[in-house]
Design a protein around this motif. Structure first.
Motif, PDB file in Angstrom:
ATOM      1  N   ALA A   1       0.965  -1.013   0.041  1.00  0.00           N
ATOM      2  CA  ALA A   1       0.012   0.003  -0.054  1.00  0.00           C
ATOM      3  C   ALA A   1       0.857   1.142  -0.134  1.00  0.00           C
ATOM      4  N   ILE A   2       1.806   1.316   0.842  1.00  0.00           N
ATOM      5  CA  ILE A   2       2.846   2.513   0.984  1.00  0.00           C
ATOM      6  C   ILE A   2       3.552   2.501  -0.428  1.00  0.00           C
TER       7      ILE A   2
ATOM      8  N   MET B   1       5.925  -5.547  11.047  1.00  0.00           N
ATOM      9  CA  MET B   1       5.171  -4.175  10.803  1.00  0.00           C
ATOM     10  C   MET B   1       5.949  -2.903  11.034  1.00  0.00           C
ATOM     11  N   ALA B   2       6.627  -3.102  12.146  1.00  0.00           N
ATOM     12  CA  ALA B   2       7.325  -1.769  12.618  1.00  0.00           C
ATOM     13  C   ALA B   2       8.695  -1.720  11.665  1.00  0.00           C
ATOM     14  N   ASP B   3       9.238  -2.658  11.130  1.00  0.00           N
ATOM     15  CA  ASP B   3      10.300  -2.459  10.123  1.00  0.00           C
ATOM     16  C   ASP B   3       9.758  -1.907   8.729  1.00  0.00           C
ATOM     17  N   VAL B   4       8.688  -2.291   8.481  1.00  0.00           N
ATOM     18  CA  VAL B   4       7.880  -1.573   7.264  1.00  0.00           C
ATOM     19  C   VAL B   4       7.871  -0.074   7.399  1.00  0.00           C
ATOM     20  N   ALA B   5       7.349   0.306   8.629  1.00  0.00           N
ATOM     21  CA  ALA B   5       7.297   1.804   8.901  1.00  0.00           C
ATOM     22  C   ALA B   5       8.449   2.560   8.981  1.00  0.00           C
ATOM     23  N   ALA B   6       9.515   1.871   9.473  1.00  0.00           N
ATOM     24  CA  ALA B   6      10.965   2.309   9.377  1.00  0.00           C
ATOM     25  C   ALA B   6      11.417   2.523   8.067  1.00  0.00           C
ATOM     26  N   LEU B   7      11.067   1.633   7.250  1.00  0.00           N
ATOM     27  CA  LEU B   7      11.969   1.407   5.890  1.00  0.00           C
ATOM     28  C   LEU B   7      11.441   2.392   5.169  1.00  0.00           C
ATOM     29  N   TYR B   8      10.085   2.812   5.315  1.00  0.00           N
ATOM     30  CA  TYR B   8       9.414   3.878   4.235  1.00  0.00           C
ATOM     31  C   TYR B   8       9.363   5.078   4.863  1.00  0.00           C
TER      32      TYR B   8
END
Length: 290
Positions: free
Chosen positions: A113-114, A133-140
């Motif tokens: 989605a991002i 999930m936290a890793d995805v947020a940090a990545l983007y």
């Protein structure tokens, strides 16, 4: 009265939270959501509803592809992607620049989605579900709305104490992934694992929650989602489509008690009520007509 917060968004101006409340419009692209299931699950219907909410003043569009109502069937990753990605693609193709939030607890759905254009993760499991999930947020570099939903909560611990402990774990997980505290918006989770009395106690004590659940005991950015929920329906004995007045009451009370973002189905009515509440607390805008 409202603590200021600046929440960074990738490739967009930041969200400025504080005195002026922000309205998040709900766009459920599901066949079974408790209030509007099946109304917007076709792309053209979803796009039309998004246009309407934007015209009514929505500051954020929150897209969800799986219902979290009691008894709802689990949705597999690919099915959820098939629901939300075409809608995000359509919004981006339309030239809509309003921030899009993806309402999911699945890291792969958030990731895709991002990449498609969403810039906020709205996680009902408060970063305590899938560890990625936290890793995805940090990545983007996207902020996370982390909701309280503790299915294992003990009744022996007072609700606000339990929520403080829960969110301490959420913030610690975010820090481990490299997410700044300022990028976390806390959602008390009205209606999720709380009794009717607890929901109203939480609404009444929201300011105390804001000042205790944040990092190091500091104030935190708060999202409130009470729209059309059973805490209103049970109290007033009305179905979901007759809960607007009750929703507006909870929205205004939550704003007066320190809330920053309000996730609602009915954008215009709630925005109008919030404008009146803001003028009452802080005075009308200088350019207001008299």
């Amino acid at each position: 009265m409202h603590t200021p917060h600046t929440v960074r968004l990738p490739n967009r101006p930041p969200l400025h939270l504080g005195q002026t409340p922000l309205v998040m419009g709900i766009l459920n692209v599901t066949p079974d959501s408790f209030s509007d299931g099946g109304r917007h699950n076709l792309v053209e219907h979803a796009l039309a509803h998004a246009r309407q909410m934007l015209a009514e003043g929505a500051d954020i569009i929150d897209i969800g592809g799986e219902s979290t109502r009691p008894g709802a069937e689990l949705v597999h990753v690919q099915e959820e992607l098939d629901r939300v990605l075409p809608v995000i693609d359509a919004l981006i193709a339309e030239g809509i620049t309003t921030p899009i939030s993806i309402d999911t607890y699945k890291p792969l759905v958030a990731d895709q989605a991002i990449q498609a254009g969403a810039c906020i993760i709205n996680d009902v499991q408060g970063l305590q579900g899938a560890p990625e999930m936290a890793d995805v947020a940090a990545l983007y570099g996207v902020p996370v709305i982390a909701m309280h939903w503790d299915k294992a909560r003990s009744d022996s611990i007072p609700l606000l104490d339990a929520m403080q402990q829960y969110f301490a774990a959420t913030l610690e997980r975010a820090r481990q992934a490299g997410i700044a505290d300022s990028q976390i918006i806390l959602d008390p989770g009205f209606g999720f694992g709380k009794s009717l009395a607890e929901n109203y106690a939480m609404l009444r004590d929201l300011r105390r929650f804001c000042s205790s659940a944040g990092p190091s005991g500091g104030d935190c950015a708060i999202l409130v989602g009470t729209s059309r929920k059973s805490m209103i329906g049970k109290l007033l004995d009305v179905p979901a489509d007759q809960r607007l007045a009750g929703t507006i009451a909870t929205t205004v009370l939550a704003y007066a008690n320190g809330g920053h973002i309000f996730r609602v189905h009915d954008v215009k009515a709630n925005r109008d009520a919030l404008r009146v509440a803001e003028a009452t607390l802080y005075g009308p805008p200088k350019d207001a007509r008299f």
